[in-house]
Every structure is written in C-alpha cells, then in structure tokens.
Design an enzyme around this catalytic site. Sequence first.
Site, PDB file in Angstrom:
ATOM      1  N   HIS A  78      -4.883   1.179   7.483  1.00 40.44           N
ATOM      2  CA  HIS A  78      -3.528   1.741   7.658  1.00 40.44           C
ATOM      3  C   HIS A  78      -3.324   2.928   6.698  1.00 40.44           C
ATOM      4  O   HIS A  78      -2.806   3.977   7.098  1.00 40.44           O
ATOM      5  CB  HIS A  78      -2.513   0.619   7.385  1.00 40.44           C
ATOM      6  CG  HIS A  78      -1.076   1.014   7.418  1.00 40.44           C
ATOM      7  ND1 HIS A  78      -0.166   0.527   8.339  1.00 40.44           N
ATOM      8  CD2 HIS A  78      -0.340   1.840   6.611  1.00 40.44           C
ATOM      9  CE1 HIS A  78       1.032   1.043   8.114  1.00 40.44           C
ATOM     10  NE2 HIS A  78       0.957   1.849   7.053  1.00 40.44           N
ATOM     11  N   GLU A  79      -3.766   2.758   5.443  1.00 43.94           N
ATOM     12  CA  GLU A  79      -3.554   3.834   4.449  1.00 43.94           C
ATOM     13  C   GLU A  79      -4.453   5.041   4.742  1.00 43.94           C
ATOM     14  O   GLU A  79      -4.017   6.191   4.591  1.00 43.94           O
ATOM     15  CB  GLU A  79      -3.796   3.309   3.024  1.00 43.94           C
ATOM     16  CG  GLU A  79      -2.902   2.145   2.603  1.00 43.94           C
ATOM     17  CD  GLU A  79      -1.425   2.367   2.833  1.00 43.94           C
ATOM     18  OE1 GLU A  79      -0.971   3.524   2.843  1.00 43.94           O
ATOM     19  OE2 GLU A  79      -0.706   1.365   3.045  1.00 43.94           O
ATOM     20  N   GLN A 127       2.748  10.071   2.038  1.00 46.43           N
ATOM     21  CA  GLN A 127       4.060   9.419   2.149  1.00 46.43           C
ATOM     22  C   GLN A 127       5.019   9.859   1.039  1.00 46.43           C
ATOM     23  O   GLN A 127       6.224   9.688   1.157  1.00 46.43           O
ATOM     24  CB  GLN A 127       3.913   7.886   2.106  1.00 46.43           C
ATOM     25  CG  GLN A 127       3.197   7.318   3.326  1.00 46.43           C
ATOM     26  CD  GLN A 127       3.070   5.813   3.244  1.00 46.43           C
ATOM     27  OE1 GLN A 127       2.169   5.297   2.592  1.00 46.43           O
ATOM     28  NE2 GLN A 127       3.980   5.107   3.874  1.00 46.43           N
ATOM     29  N   HIS A 159      -2.970   7.200   7.261  1.00 42.47           N
ATOM     30  CA  HIS A 159      -1.959   8.128   6.732  1.00 42.47           C
ATOM     31  C   HIS A 159      -2.608   9.438   6.274  1.00 42.47           C
ATOM     32  O   HIS A 159      -2.015  10.508   6.400  1.00 42.47           O
ATOM     33  CB  HIS A 159      -1.227   7.518   5.530  1.00 42.47           C
ATOM     34  CG  HIS A 159      -0.062   6.639   5.882  1.00 42.47           C
ATOM     35  ND1 HIS A 159       1.030   7.096   6.573  1.00 42.47           N
ATOM     36  CD2 HIS A 159       0.190   5.326   5.612  1.00 42.47           C
ATOM     37  CE1 HIS A 159       1.905   6.100   6.718  1.00 42.47           C
ATOM     38  NE2 HIS A 159       1.422   5.022   6.143  1.00 42.47           N
ATOM     39  N   CYS A 168       5.543  -0.344   7.768  1.00 43.42           N
ATOM     40  CA  CYS A 168       5.210   0.914   7.084  1.00 43.42           C
ATOM     41  C   CYS A 168       6.451   1.390   6.335  1.00 43.42           C
ATOM     42  O   CYS A 168       7.549   1.402   6.904  1.00 43.42           O
ATOM     43  CB  CYS A 168       4.787   1.965   8.123  1.00 43.42           C
ATOM     44  SG  CYS A 168       4.339   3.549   7.373  1.00 43.42           S
ATOM     45  N   LEU A 169       6.257   1.782   5.093  1.00 46.83           N
ATOM     46  CA  LEU A 169       7.389   2.245   4.285  1.00 46.83           C
ATOM     47  C   LEU A 169       7.965   3.542   4.859  1.00 46.83           C
ATOM     48  O   LEU A 169       9.114   3.878   4.580  1.00 46.83           O
ATOM     49  CB  LEU A 169       6.948   2.437   2.829  1.00 46.83           C
ATOM     50  CG  LEU A 169       6.447   1.149   2.151  1.00 46.83           C
ATOM     51  CD1 LEU A 169       5.873   1.462   0.771  1.00 46.83           C
ATOM     52  CD2 LEU A 169       7.556   0.110   2.048  1.00 46.83           C
ATOM     53  N   GLY A 226       0.840  -1.189   0.000  1.00 48.28           N
ATOM     54  CA  GLY A 226       0.000   0.000   0.000  1.00 48.28           C
ATOM     55  C   GLY A 226       0.875   1.238   0.000  1.00 48.28           C
ATOM     56  O   GLY A 226       2.085   1.162   0.242  1.00 48.28           O
TER      57      GLY A 226
END
Length: 169
Positions: free
Chosen positions: A136-137, A51, A140, A94-95, A46
């Site tokens: 999760h996204e 981000q 963000h 998480c990236l 994702g």
Amino acid sequence: MAILPILTAPDPVLKKKAEHVEEVTDEIRALLDDMVETMYDAPGIGLAAPQVGVLKRIIVIDVTQEGEEPFAYKMINPEVIWESEELSLYEEGCLSVPESFSEVERPSVVKVTYTDEHGLAHEIEADGLLATCVQHEIDHLNGTLFIDHISRIKRSIIMRKLNKMKKSA
Ligand code: K1U
Ligand code: ZN
C-alpha cells in the site's frame, strides 16, 4: 520533531510518482522522524512521503499490536523484488482517503529491499499485515491509492463521500 499535515484525495500530489533518494542526509532523517510522529498521531500503521506533500521515495510502517514494543520501519527507496503467486484479501484504509475502507487483493508475501536511515541496505520477507501495508505504501510512491484497485462504482461512491466531507468541513 513535528506533526505534518496529511493530504487527502483528490489532491494532485497523491497521483504523482515520487523521486529516488540519492543520499541519506540529516534532512532525510528529520523527515523520517516527522513522518513516524505523524503516523502515530493520525493514528495509522503506515505513511508515505507524498501523503505529506514530499515527492521522495520514503515510507514508514509500524504494524505492532497494542502491548507489543513499538517498532517503526523507516524505508528509503523501498522496492518489491519478489511477490508470491498466492493472494490475500484485506480491508484497507488510507489516511489520505479518510473514513472509507474496501477489500483489496494483493500478493500474500513479498520480498522488499530498502535503505535505512543510516544508509544501510536491507532485504526483508513480509507476510500478513506487513505485506499488505508495505505494498500500500509503495503504491503511494507511484501515485496509486487503494481505491485504484477497486471497482469504478465503489471508487466513485468513496470519492463522492470524500468530496461531501470536504465541503462540509
Ligand atoms: O498509507 C496510509 O494511508 C496509512 C494506512 C495504511 C494501511 C492501512 C490498512 C491497510 C493497508 C495500509 C493506515 O494506517 S489507515 C489507518 C489504519 O489502518 C489503522 C489506524 C489505527 C489503528 C489500526 C489501523
Ligand atoms: Zn494510504
């Protein structure tokens, strides 16, 4: 298409609320394509626009397994309209918080509405990894990271590790 640089915590952009997208333009479609390419390159399952430094309510997700036909959801203005009372635990990464993982509890099933790249409205019911990833996204988009869902002590251990990694890089 382009691979975009991914911001990492504690970048202040990651704590900001993203803005509603009013119109699906060619610029938005190009951003969605770049985000999909960036997600596959990372690799990740994702990615949310903040981000990559863009404060717009846009996310991409692909939770297909190896050997399956890849399918990337491209979601504009995603919104959770229903969540189950039942909760599931999943070890999230998480990236924007590289090399750290922690269990997070979230609703097991969610219904999500969104607009696609053609401006069409959709409603999906997500369970399993898709439910975890879409929540999760969307977090963000509201300036929330998975580490905001865990204990203060675990969060400070992760942030100390991240600061060390950044210093030595
Ligand atoms: O939002 C992000 O930072 C992407 C994140 C999404 C996510 C992972 C796990 C649970 C919830 C949301 C990632 O993709 S981290 C990398 C990852 O999970 C992964 C990478 C390669 C193969 C399989 C998974
Ligand atoms: Zn993330």
